[in-house]
Design a protein around this motif. Structure first.
Motif, PDB file in Angstrom:
ATOM      1  N   LEU A  34       0.821  -1.206   0.000  1.00  0.00           N
ATOM      2  CA  LEU A  34       0.000   0.000   0.000  1.00  0.00           C
ATOM      3  C   LEU A  34       0.859   1.262   0.000  1.00  0.00           C
ATOM      4  N   ARG A  35       1.925   1.248   0.799  1.00  0.00           N
ATOM      5  CA  ARG A  35       2.789   2.429   0.883  1.00  0.00           C
ATOM      6  C   ARG A  35       3.462   2.711  -0.453  1.00  0.00           C
ATOM      7  N   SER A  36       3.856   1.644  -1.164  1.00  0.00           N
ATOM      8  CA  SER A  36       4.500   1.809  -2.457  1.00  0.00           C
ATOM      9  C   SER A  36       3.547   2.380  -3.494  1.00  0.00           C
ATOM     10  N   VAL A  41      -2.341   7.178   1.575  1.00  0.00           N
ATOM     11  CA  VAL A  41      -2.948   6.388   2.654  1.00  0.00           C
ATOM     12  C   VAL A  41      -2.172   6.597   3.952  1.00  0.00           C
ATOM     13  N   PHE A  42      -0.881   6.952   3.830  1.00  0.00           N
ATOM     14  CA  PHE A  42      -0.006   7.106   4.997  1.00  0.00           C
ATOM     15  C   PHE A  42       0.361   8.569   5.251  1.00  0.00           C
ATOM     16  N   ALA A  43      -0.367   9.492   4.638  1.00  0.00           N
ATOM     17  CA  ALA A  43      -0.046  10.916   4.802  1.00  0.00           C
ATOM     18  C   ALA A  43       0.069  11.265   6.285  1.00  0.00           C
ATOM     19  N   PRO A  58      -4.816   9.506   9.718  1.00  0.00           N
ATOM     20  CA  PRO A  58      -4.356   8.882   8.468  1.00  0.00           C
ATOM     21  C   PRO A  58      -5.190   7.650   8.145  1.00  0.00           C
ATOM     22  N   THR A  59      -5.430   7.442   6.866  1.00  0.00           N
ATOM     23  CA  THR A  59      -6.258   6.311   6.442  1.00  0.00           C
ATOM     24  C   THR A  59      -5.696   4.990   6.933  1.00  0.00           C
ATOM     25  N   VAL A  60      -4.379   4.904   7.049  1.00  0.00           N
ATOM     26  CA  VAL A  60      -3.793   3.650   7.497  1.00  0.00           C
ATOM     27  C   VAL A  60      -4.246   3.299   8.915  1.00  0.00           C
ATOM     28  N   GLU A  61      -4.494   4.314   9.764  1.00  0.00           N
ATOM     29  CA  GLU A  61      -4.983   4.020  11.115  1.00  0.00           C
ATOM     30  C   GLU A  61      -6.391   3.440  11.064  1.00  0.00           C
ATOM     31  N   VAL A  62      -7.200   3.945  10.143  1.00  0.00           N
ATOM     32  CA  VAL A  62      -8.540   3.385   9.956  1.00  0.00           C
ATOM     33  C   VAL A  62      -8.440   1.944   9.460  1.00  0.00           C
ATOM     34  N   GLY A  88       0.277  14.208  -2.290  1.00  0.00           N
ATOM     35  CA  GLY A  88       0.288  13.244  -1.194  1.00  0.00           C
ATOM     36  C   GLY A  88      -0.989  13.214  -0.370  1.00  0.00           C
ATOM     37  N   TYR A  89      -2.034  13.928  -0.850  1.00  0.00           N
ATOM     38  CA  TYR A  89      -3.262  14.039  -0.060  1.00  0.00           C
ATOM     39  C   TYR A  89      -4.522  13.678  -0.858  1.00  0.00           C
TER      40      TYR A  89
END
Length: 295
Positions: A34-36, A41-43, A58-62, A88-89
């Motif tokens: 996902l990060r790549s 998602v990791f903003a 950040p979406t990754v926390e969700v 990045g957003y």
């Protein structure tokens, strides 16, 4: 890391627009994949245009919260932008499957949760139902009216609100299953299939102010043996795939002389907004066709 997520081995990656990306892996996407593909998602912070009232999560926390509840991300779609400050957003869409004992198969399709978000103010957190047909590898977004779309503003305990919303969508997905089963029992005459594809084409091209470049029968033509049949479900899926994935041959001619200018193919609809909006519109159209046939 997410719970019960296997490291991605292979993923189908399609790039489109100014830096936009689609990645799909039915085996699951881990944080590295996902990060790549989708740094947004990791903003680490909201876009500078957002006020102090904007709660940044950040979406990754969700996703991690949903992962603890057994939801596995299998696709990410990120919108492109020409604005370097927003790169990045930007808006992003994730499709997740529920792991464990909960049933996720609906005939030839898998039930999915669709999560939409951005960190530049263009979208709240939104949750919708989805179906992913294994045969054509195309994802439907099943939303008929606001009742099946949950919107969560960037305020308060966002993670818990999204988790609660996810369960509400899952609980309501039995209605999606019922509608899909009903569509499979409805037979359409060839003229009705053409009419459905013609109406769908208007949604696809006239919304952009363009002339429909192809014939209805080209749009809903079967692409594989499993697509052959006269049910509304098959006509719907063929039409959806034809419009979303593109690749339909047509001839561009001079409108005055009729002279051939070029041979072209229809383009896929890969942007986050366009893909989601067209999918939802097609679902509504298929529902209305089912209602008319039932009447």
């Amino acid at each position: 890391m997410f719970h019960d997520i296997r490291t991605v081995q292979t993923a189908r990656i399609t790039r489109f627009g100014s830096g936009a990306v689609v990645v799909r892996n039915n085996g699951g996407l881990d944080e590295a994949a996902l990060r790549s593909a989708a740094p947004t998602v990791f903003a680490e912070d909201k876009h500078s245009s957002r006020s102090d009232k904007y709660t940044y999560i950040p979406t990754v926390e969700v996703l991690r919260g949903l992962g603890r509840e057994g939801f596995l991300p299998v696709e990410v779609r990120v919108g492109g932008t020409r604005d370097e400050e927003k790169r990045g957003y930007t808006k992003h869409l994730l499709r997740l499957r529920r792991m464990g004992d909960a049933p996720t198969r609906v005939g030839d399709s898998s039930r999915e949760l669709v999560l939409l978000n951005s960190h530049d103010g263009t979208s709240s957190y939104q949750l919708m139902s989805g179906l992913f047909r294994l045969i054509c590898s195309n994802g439907l977004v099943c939303a008929d009216g606001d009742a099946q779309i949950l919107k969560i503003p960037h305020k308060g305990d966002i993670v818990q609100q999204v988790i609660d919303g996810a369960y509400r969508i899952v609980d309501a997905s039995e209605e999606v299953d019922r509608i899909a089963a009903e569509m499979k029992q409805i037979e359409l005459r060839p003229a009705e299939q053409d009419a459905f594809a013609e109406a769908a084409a208007e949604l696809r091209w006239n919304g952009e102010g363009q002339r429909v470049p192809v014939e209805p029968r080209q749009i809903h033509a079967p692409r594989r043996r499993e697509d052959v049949g006269n049910s509304l479900w098959l006509a719907f899926n063929r039409t959806q795939e034809g419009l979303i994935r593109g690749g339909i041959d047509y001839q561009q001619r001079n409108p005055e002389t009729g002279r051939l200018i070029a041979r072209r193919q229809t383009r896929p609809v890969q942007g986050v907004d366009g893909n989601t909006a067209l999918n939802r519109a097609l679902w509504v159209l298929a529902n209305r066709m089912a209602e008319l046939k039932a009447a």
